[in-house]
Scaffold this motif. Structure first.
Motif: not given
Length: 316
Positions: A49-60, A120-123, A128-140
């Motif tokens: 929660c405190v580390n902004r670099s960990l605010h990624e889908p995998m860590y969520m 998430d790991r599969y995507l 890898p190149l489309q990961y950010n477009t496939r795993m959006t904030s809304d999708k998380v």
């Protein structure tokens, strides 16, 4: 004896062995394990929660997993500690059904969470190149809702169906309340309960397992056909997840085995350990497995400890 599932009804937990001389030891051991689970899982939740670099889908999704470990442990340990100190080992019907809801929803959420993490790991590995477009904030957000909402609804219906039964007994041969054991105490036909429990269990287990198998089949294909760097990435990110999945599946398998079949030939202490495995070992091992294997988490933990060490040194 016929009883109704009302607030003044009580169940007796019949699996507790005579441990009068070791009561204090078991109490201290259980409270130590509970504190260890609370501290380790809370630490990693705070780190994420405190580390902004960990605010990624995998860590969520990892954070969701650690929250569930805290939830499941809290559904078990407080009542377990009370029963160790008690000489009667009774629990009110309302507390018993509350524990059934907590334990079963914890198990369902755990499987669903592990399935979402494998997806998430599969995507991340296969696209890898489309990961950010496939795993959006809304999708998380949607996936986290899927992790928690359907299992809670399914288990709530299970608990309500069991609580409405008229019972002809009050002894549950476990150290905690178990839904299948309550159903076996019913006076009349329990077809509806059994069918619903079978369907709900199949959905909450088979669907996540299918997602996990599909995800890892695709990941393995990429690993075998990809470069060395791709294989190393897959191994580093998937190893703790697979270890967590196997550990939890092992515990759930033996719990189902114990609930459905006669295990009287198994020593009492071993039976108690196996029934508690998925509720104790998983919350204990998950923070260790992910904390040691995830570089970002490990580095952040070290920085936090260094910060507090430096603060203590300055105050002295």
């Amino acid at each position: 004896m016929m009883i109704n599932s009302t607030h003044d009804a009580y169940f007796t937990l019949g699996a507790y062995v005579d441990t009068e001389s070791f009561k204090s030891f078991f109490f201290l051991l259980i409270i130590f394990l509970y504190m260890l689970i609370l501290c380790s899982n809370l630490l990693l939740i705070v780190v994420i929660c405190v580390n902004r670099s960990l605010h990624e889908p995998m860590y969520m999704f990892l954070c969701s997993l650690f929250v569930n470990e805290l939830y499941g442990s809290t559904g078990l340990f407080p009542l377990l500690l009370l029963q160790i100190l008690s000489d009667i080992h009774t629990v009110s019907a309302s507390a018993c059904f509350l524990q059934i809801f907590c334990v079963y929803s914890y198990g369902s959420v755990e499987f669903t969470n592990l399935a979402v993490m494998s997806y998430d790991r599969y995507l991340a590995i296969c696209y890898p190149l489309q990961y950010n477009t496939r795993m959006t904030s809304d999708k998380v957000i949607m996936l986290i809702a899927v992790i928690w909402f359907p299992p809670f609804v399914a288990v709530f219906v299970t608990t309500v169906l069991s609580a409405s039964l008229q019972l002809c007994g009050s002894v549950i041969n476990k150290v905690y309340c178990d839904n299948h054991s309550v159903i076996k105490l019913a006076c009349y036909d329990t077809t509806v309960n059994n069918v619903y429990e079978l369907v709900a269990s199949s959905v909450t287990v088979c669907v996540p397992v299918s997602v996990i198998l599909y995800s890892y089949i695709r990941i393995l294909r990429v690993c075998f056909s990809g470069c060395k760097q791709t294989r190393q990435k897959a191994v580093s990110t998937c190893t703790p997840h697979l270890a967590s999945l196997l550990n939890f599946s092992f515990g759930v398998f033996f719990e189902i085995l114990q609930s459905r079949f006669d295990m009287s030939s198994v020593p009492d202490v071993l039976g108690i350990f196996l029934s508690l495995h998925f509720l104790t070992c998983q919350p204990l091992l998950s923070p260790v497995m992910y904390g040691l294997n995830m570089t970002k988490i490990r580095v952040t933990c070290k920085n936090i400890f260094r910060f507090f060490s430096a603060s203590n040194t300055r105050t002295k």
